[in-house]
Design a protein around this motif. Structure first.
Motif, short mmCIF file in Angstrom:
data_model
loop_
_atom_site.label_atom_id
_atom_site.label_comp_id
_atom_site.label_asym_id
_atom_site.label_seq_id
_atom_site.Cartn_x
_atom_site.Cartn_y
_atom_site.Cartn_z
N GLY A 90 0.72 -0.28 0.21
CA GLY A 90 0.02 -0.21 -0.40
C GLY A 90 0.48 1.12 -0.17
O GLY A 90 2.30 1.37 0.04
N ILE A 91 0.22 2.04 -0.03
CA ILE A 91 0.80 3.74 -0.49
C ILE A 91 0.24 4.60 1.49
O ILE A 91 -0.32 4.84 1.94
N GLU A 92 1.87 5.13 2.10
CA GLU A 92 1.77 6.34 2.99
C GLU A 92 2.36 7.47 2.70
O GLU A 92 2.78 7.37 1.65
N THR A 93 1.80 8.46 3.54
CA THR A 93 2.67 9.81 3.62
C THR A 93 2.66 10.44 4.07
O THR A 93 2.20 9.88 5.25
N TRP A 94 4.27 11.16 4.84
CA TRP A 94 4.25 11.41 5.88
C TRP A 94 4.90 13.15 5.81
O TRP A 94 5.10 13.31 5.12
N THR A 132 6.53 19.15 9.75
CA THR A 132 5.68 19.91 10.79
C THR A 132 4.21 20.22 10.10
O THR A 132 3.88 19.74 9.57
N PRO A 133 4.17 21.38 10.88
CA PRO A 133 1.70 21.73 11.14
C PRO A 133 1.43 21.76 10.02
O PRO A 133 1.05 21.62 9.23
N GLN A 134 2.46 23.00 9.30
CA GLN A 134 2.04 23.48 8.18
C GLN A 134 2.01 22.70 6.71
O GLN A 134 1.40 22.96 5.93
N SER A 135 2.90 21.27 7.44
CA SER A 135 2.74 20.18 6.10
C SER A 135 1.94 19.22 6.27
O SER A 135 1.62 18.39 4.88
N GLN A 136 0.91 18.40 7.07
CA GLN A 136 -0.21 17.98 7.18
C GLN A 136 -0.60 17.91 6.40
O GLN A 136 -1.43 17.21 5.41
N THR A 137 -1.87 18.86 5.98
CA THR A 137 -2.59 19.79 4.80
C THR A 137 -2.48 18.90 3.80
O THR A 137 -2.93 18.22 2.76
N LEU A 153 6.90 13.04 2.18
CA LEU A 153 7.25 12.00 1.42
C LEU A 153 6.40 11.22 1.13
O LEU A 153 5.78 10.89 2.25
N VAL A 154 6.47 10.52 0.09
CA VAL A 154 5.44 9.53 -0.29
C VAL A 154 6.76 8.64 -0.14
O VAL A 154 6.48 7.80 -1.15
N GLU A 155 5.52 7.09 0.32
CA GLU A 155 6.04 5.72 0.03
C GLU A 155 4.81 5.30 -0.76
O GLU A 155 3.32 4.93 -0.15
N VAL A 156 5.49 4.96 -2.80
CA VAL A 156 4.09 4.75 -2.65
C VAL A 156 4.36 3.41 -3.53
O VAL A 156 3.51 3.20 -3.96
N GLY A 157 4.98 2.08 -2.31
CA GLY A 157 4.41 0.85 -2.22
C GLY A 157 5.31 -0.33 -1.57
O GLY A 157 6.63 0.60 -1.38
N PHE A 158 5.23 -1.23 -2.16
CA PHE A 158 6.34 -2.02 -1.88
C PHE A 158 7.32 -2.90 -2.01
O PHE A 158 7.23 -3.92 -2.62
N ALA A 159 9.09 -2.62 -1.72
CA ALA A 159 9.52 -3.30 -2.91
C ALA A 159 9.64 -5.13 -2.31
O ALA A 159 10.29 -5.82 -3.00
N SER A 160 8.90 -4.96 -0.91
CA SER A 160 9.15 -6.30 -0.03
C SER A 160 8.41 -7.60 -0.58
O SER A 160 7.95 -8.16 -0.32
N HIS A 161 7.20 -6.63 -1.06
CA HIS A 161 5.99 -7.88 -0.96
C HIS A 161 5.84 -8.57 -2.56
O HIS A 161 5.96 -7.30 -3.98
N LEU A 162 5.85 -9.70 -2.89
CA LEU A 162 5.80 -9.96 -4.25
C LEU A 162 4.61 -9.01 -5.15
O LEU A 162 5.05 -8.90 -6.11
N LYS A 186 1.30 9.58 8.55
CA LYS A 186 1.70 9.69 9.75
C LYS A 186 2.45 11.17 10.00
O LYS A 186 3.53 11.33 8.30
N ARG A 187 3.33 10.79 10.92
CA ARG A 187 3.89 12.07 11.09
C ARG A 187 5.66 11.58 11.06
O ARG A 187 5.66 10.71 12.59
N ALA A 188 6.52 11.86 11.00
CA ALA A 188 8.29 11.43 11.38
C ALA A 188 9.05 13.11 11.36
O ALA A 188 8.70 13.10 10.16
N PRO A 189 10.23 12.55 11.82
CA PRO A 189 11.45 13.94 12.12
C PRO A 189 12.19 13.28 10.75
O PRO A 189 13.74 13.45 10.72
N PHE A 190 12.11 12.47 9.59
CA PHE A 190 12.96 12.67 8.08
C PHE A 190 13.33 13.73 7.85
O PHE A 190 13.02 14.93 7.21
N VAL A 191 14.78 13.63 7.77
CA VAL A 191 15.63 15.12 7.56
C VAL A 191 14.85 15.95 6.12
O VAL A 191 15.31 16.88 6.23
#
Length: 348
Positions: A248-252, A255-260, A297-306, A281-286
């Protein structure tokens, strides 16, 4: 000698177990009684098989937490059971005078576009029964052809930074795909969609390079590009997990101004792909913590999933992801007023 004898006994035991199971199954079907479903965990999905009498009518309905299949002309006891937490949590039978309703509960939403591949198999030399084969997985997608409509034109001087994650000596996640290759493909597609609509796009990299062989410096150099006059920053990545079950897809954001902005990206990517949403989700990625503009930061899918890595090898799926990102960016800007064409006054 004893080992050889033991091996023969085990072989005969398996043979008679299979033979007995087949006889029990045939007897139940002959009486119009629905046997319990058969299932097995495969790499990337779970397969469930329903054995039915020939020509059994069935109707599939999609529920918020799984599916149900209405079978007419069969009977069953009120049974239920569990399968696994990854793909199919449980199954149940509910019988009435006209037939049986089979329910499969899943940890993700199943629709006509995702989550399930259904294959009806008629009787054959191998099996006298009619079988419904159901493959469940959060990464099971039906990817339709895609013709992206042009984006609305951007206001003058709209500036965006796209960051294809990893590159050069750093491949990122490696599995069914290589992260650095997928992220660059998507970033170039997003750039093209935005540029065609008049935006000014900066890429942190436009080929297979890193900004520094030292990882911390590489990340900080990328983040440093996310400052005015740039207005938005998107870092594109591919996910991975050790168990191989994540999809699946998730987005990180940080800062509060980036949530929307992060939520808009997530919504548009899910809307365009129909994939499973893993949320915002929220995380302090550089790369999203040290920027000075709204960043995600968008995670567009999983390389580990067949199956998810198979999605990421599909060019149409990548186009859908890229267009979703581009749409979300365009959503952050006001509409450009269209000047009406005034009639030319007649010459006096």
């Amino acid at each position: 000698m004893l080992l050889r004898y033991y091996g023969k006994v085990q072989h005969l035991r398996r043979f008679f177990t299979v033979l007995l199971s087949s006889l029990v199954l045939s007897s139940a079907l002959a009486q119009g009684v629905l046997p319990v479903p058969r299932f097995a965990k495969r790499e990337g999905f779970t397969r469930v098989v329903l054995d039915l009498p020939p020509n059994t009518p069935y109707l599939v309905s999609y529920l918020p937490d799984g599916i149900q299949i209405r079978l007419t002309g069969v009977q069953a006891e009120a049974l239920s059971g569990t399968i696994n937490p990854q793909d199919v949590q449980s199954w149940s039978y509910l019988a009435d005078p006209e037939g049986v309703t089979v329910r499969f509960k899943t940890p993700f939403q199943v629709t006509e576009q995702k989550g399930l591949k259904l294959l009806p198999l008629p009787p054959s030399e191998e099996s006298a029964s009619f079988r419904l084969v159901l493959d469940f997985s959060a990464a099971m997608l039906r990817i339709d052809p895609f013709l992206p409509p042009p984006l609305a034109f951007f206001p003058t001087n709209s500036q965006i930074v796209l960051d294809p994650g990893h590159g050069g000596s750093d491949p990122g996640a490696v599995g069914g795909v290589i992260e650095k290759e997928v992220t660059l493909k998507i970033a170039l597609l997003v750039r093209d969609y935005l540029s065609q609509a008049g935006a000014l796009v900066t890429l942190t990299r436009d080929r297979d390079v890193d900004l520094s062989p030292i990882k911390d410096r590489d990340l900080r150099a990328r983040a440093a590009m996310g400052r005015p006059p740039q207005q938005y920053f998107v870092s594109i990545h591919v996910n991975s997990d050790s168990g191989g079950n994540g999809a699946g897809i998730e987005t990180w954001y940080y800062t509060p101004q980036s949530q929307t902005f992060a939520q808009a990206l997530q919504n548009r990517m899910i809307e365009m792909t129909g994939h499973t949403s893993r949320g915002v989700k929220r995380a302090p990625f550089v790369v999203i913590k040290e920027t000075f503009v709204p960043s995600a930061l968008v995670e567009v899918g999983f390389a580990s999933h067949l199956l998810d890595s198979e999605n990421l090898r599909n060019d149409v799926h990548l186009q859908r992801i890229a267009y979703g990102i581009a749409q979300a960016i365009r959503d952050q800007y006001p509409a450009v007023p269209i000047n009406p064409i005034l009639p030319v006054p007649p010459i006096p």
